[in-house]
Write a protein that holds these residues in place. Structure first.
Motif, mmCIF file in Angstrom:
data_model
loop_
_atom_site.group_PDB
_atom_site.id
_atom_site.type_symbol
_atom_site.label_atom_id
_atom_site.label_comp_id
_atom_site.label_asym_id
_atom_site.label_seq_id
_atom_site.Cartn_x
_atom_site.Cartn_y
_atom_site.Cartn_z
ATOM 1 N N LEU A 109 0.846 -1.194 0.000
ATOM 2 C CA LEU A 109 0.000 0.000 0.000
ATOM 3 C C LEU A 109 0.881 1.245 0.000
ATOM 4 O O LEU A 109 1.916 1.278 0.675
ATOM 5 N N HIS A 110 0.448 2.278 -0.733
ATOM 6 C CA HIS A 110 1.207 3.530 -0.831
ATOM 7 C C HIS A 110 0.279 4.712 -0.588
ATOM 8 O O HIS A 110 -0.776 4.820 -1.241
ATOM 9 N N MET A 111 0.652 5.575 0.360
ATOM 10 C CA MET A 111 -0.131 6.775 0.626
ATOM 11 C C MET A 111 0.010 7.761 -0.534
ATOM 12 O O MET A 111 1.119 8.077 -0.973
ATOM 13 N N MET A 112 -1.126 8.237 -1.033
ATOM 14 C CA MET A 112 -1.138 9.193 -2.133
ATOM 15 C C MET A 112 -1.193 10.614 -1.596
ATOM 16 O O MET A 112 -1.532 10.852 -0.431
ATOM 17 N N ALA A 113 -0.874 11.579 -2.437
ATOM 18 C CA ALA A 113 -0.821 12.977 -2.016
ATOM 19 C C ALA A 113 -2.163 13.479 -1.516
ATOM 20 O O ALA A 113 -2.225 14.343 -0.628
ATOM 21 N N ASP A 114 -3.259 12.939 -2.053
ATOM 22 C CA ASP A 114 -4.583 13.404 -1.645
ATOM 23 C C ASP A 114 -5.147 12.626 -0.460
ATOM 24 O O ASP A 114 -6.314 12.797 -0.092
#
Length: 649
Positions: free
Chosen positions: A342-347
């Motif tokens: 999982l990767h946290m996105m800018a939004d």
């Protein structure tokens, strides 16, 4: 003592060539010396400055015998030390003896120290909290038992309590349950069964039975106690209403393989005190879970196997750091295979790349997509090639994080298949309808590939194997990969790096250090080099120095704050301001099973100032999650400074 003068490059080259000529001459008369000559030539080549400047350089790290552990997890702490977690280290004897290990390595002094490890955090999940503590949750409650070793039929028994009047009931380990056919099954652990609940529906009162699950084992050996159909079981020793209200039910009791069972324990590892601090238990037992920090500072835990080795059916939970406790998150129900990347996105949304560790359905939960964790909406991302080869693959949020591009690399077929892929694909999450598009192929098909973001925005990839856990692939008895390469986003191509000397596959890690080097650890091959005997865990450690460390003098950095807020500007002293062209905040890695939800490199605005430079941190929490970062200054040759630790609030 007089300092010894160093020979000129010409003299060193001449000396090396003379040595090779002598060795080659000896080899003619004595054929086994050919190998010696080849090794000498290789050693000479890889230690030339011109070679290191182009390909980088590997070096073995001496590890004292008492500190050699099976590195299952590794994380870089903001003290600069590397936390190496083994737990039981995939060793059943260590598990039975409750011999759980954690080691700290200080790259500055090359010293190792032992840390007391309270429970088996083998195959737990972990991520950094905003204060710099490492949250470690889940782990191993029980080891797997292969089908060939299951002598007594066993299964999960649900003990039910239909009485609301006498409180919880406790049954000790070894409680006997009897089948309709008179077969006896014994509880494996102590179990507490809650009382039934009375629920009023209008004028009617309904009783909902309390229930708790427990492993049971047949008293007799062999297949005679196997039950393939659902049945109800009486509890020996109960009389009267108890005998009617308390009973067991099981769907089946078999001699099938028993999977690893997950644990519920949870800790914060304090980098300053260098100890595990107990927190509240998780709501579910979890083995192979993924933990990811959210923009509000909480942590989301997903997936994993429960205490009976069953994949959790989408039950997720949240950790509240201020209260050090876990709460259920039914509003975020979503199924994933184990260790999903999982990767946290800018939004603030979360991207699931499709990479995973394999346990779970071979169809459900494997589609990549964008997960809106505010509304629990999931939007599939199409275009991934070799979509059934995402097990043991790697994925990374490419640098700089502002570009919002994720790359998936390699992977293998579902299960213990020897098949793997050299495919890389890249998705631009800023697109209105994001989709994977082809990237450059890896030099060889690869599972378990380690990926490390470097300060110059490239990605160093190393290790892995083409076959399952280093096993056979295309006729080779062992399939470990020693080639390394550096992905250059600007060129969308891989550049060859120096070969490593240690094979690493399952249970291996690679982490960027504050001095710009990369440390590599672990490796758990299924077989030895012959492909016939059981493998042994790789306890050697190597360190890779990237090519940028051989391009001349590095920029330096002195004074500056240790804390900075998002959307804030701060000054850092450096005598090299005139040649600084960029700066990066790189979040330290916390990696296991090539899953790392923390790793990211954020571009920060940098301008010359009196006596140094000024940097400005971006505003969005999804881009720069709160926590500790390594601040690197990079010069016009792509050479990074030694990092300075900065906490972003």
């Amino acid at each position: 003592m007089k300092p010894r003068s160093r020979p000129t490059l010409a003299r060193r080259l001449a000396s090396g060539l003379a040595t090779l000529v002598v060795l080659a001459g000896v080899a003619v008369a004595n054929r086994p010396m050919v190998a010696v000559a080849g090794e000498a030539l290789h050693t000479y080549q890889i230690n030339r400055e011109s070679y290191k400047k182009r390909y980088g350089h590997w070096a073995r790290l001496p590890v004292p015998h008492d500190f050699r552990v099976n590195a299952i997890h590794a994380a870089l702490l903001h003290t600069g030390k590397v936390l190496i977690i083994a737990g039981s280290g995939n060793n059943r004897d260590a598990f039975e003896e409750k011999s759980f290990r954690t080691v700290l390595f200080d790259p500055g002094t090359e010293e190792f120290t032992e840390v007391p490890t309270p429970t088996d955090v083998f195959c737990a999940g972990h991520t950094f909290l905003p204060n710099g503590n490492l949250l470690v949750a889940g782990g191993t409650k029980s080891y797997e038992v292969l089908e060939a070793d299951v002598e007594h039929a066993a299964g999960v028994m649900k003990i039910k309590n239909e009485s609301p009047d006498h409180g919880d009931r406790v049954f000790d380990k070894g409680t006997r349950l009897r089948s309709p056919a008179g077969l006896i099954y014994l509880t494996r652990t102590r179990v507490t069964v809650p009382a039934a609940r009375k629920v009023t529906h209008g004028a009617h009162i309904m009783v909902h039975a309390g229930a708790a699950e427990v492993w049971v084992d047949a008293e007799q050996k062999g297949d005679g106690a196997v039950v393939q159909d659902p049945a109800q079981y009486t509890i020996d020793g109960l009389t009267g209403d108890d005998a009617k209200n308390l009973y067991g039910v099981a769907d089946k009791i078999t001699r099938e393989k028993q999977e690893y069972g997950g644990d519920r324990t949870s800790y914060e590892f304090d980098p300053v005190a260098e100890r595990y601090v107990r927190t509240g238990n998780m709501r579910d037992h979890r083995w192979y879970p993924t933990l990811i920090g959210l923009t509000n500072g909480e942590v989301l835990a997903v997936s994993g196997l429960d205490q009976f080795g069953r994949i959790l059916p989408g039950r997720n939970e949240r950790y509240l750091p201020g209260e050090r406790r876990w709460v259920r998150a039914p509003e975020l129900k979503r199924y994933f295979p184990t260790y999903p990347s999982l990767h946290m996105m800018a939004d603030g949304q979360v991207f699931y790349s499709g990479s995973n560790a394999g346990y779970g359905s071979d169809t459900e939960g494997r589609t990549p997509g964008v997960w809106d964790v505010e509304r629990n909406r999931f939007r599939a991302v199409p275009g991934l090639r070799d979509p059934r080869m995402t097990e043991t693959s790697s994925s990374v949020l490419l640098a700089p994080a502002q570009d919002q591009k994720v790359m998936i690399l390699g992977g293998g077929e579902i299960g213990e298949s020897p098949v793997s892929t050299a495919r890389t694909d890249i998705v631009d999450l800023d697109e209105r309808q994001p989709r994977y598009r082809p990237g450059p192929d890896l030099p060889k098909p690869a599972r378990y590939l380690s990926t490390v973001l470097l300060p110059d925005d490239t990605v160093f990839t190393t290790g892995g194997s083409s076959g399952y856990r280093g096993g056979a692939y295309r006729g080779e008895p062992r399939s470990d990969l020693f080639n390394s390469q550096i992905y250059r986003p600007a060129e969308n191509a891989f550049a060859t790096a120096a070969d490593s000397t240690v094979g690493r596959n399952y249970h291996s890690e690679a982490i960027l250090l504050p001095d710009g080097r990369v440390i590599t650890l672990g490796g758990d091959p299924l077989y030895d080099e012959t492909g016939k005997n059981a493998g042994t865990f790789e306890q050697r450690i190597e360190v890779f120095s990237p090519p940028y460390l051989f391009r001349g003098t590095r920029p330096t950095m002195a004074g500056g704050p240790t804390e900075i807020s998002r959307d804030e500007t701060a000054s850092f002293a450096t005598p090299d301001a005139a040649r600084i062209t960029s700066a990066r905040l790189i979040r330290p890695s916390s990696v296991t099973h090539v899953t790392d939800t923390d790793q990211r490199s954020v571009a920060v605005d940098v301008v010359p100032a009196a006596g140094g430079v000024e940097i400005t941190v971006p505003k969005r929490a999804g881009l720069v999650p709160s926590g500790w970062y390594m601040l690197f200054l990079i010069d016009d040759r792509g050479v990074p400074s030694v990092a300075r630790w900065v906490r972003v609030r």
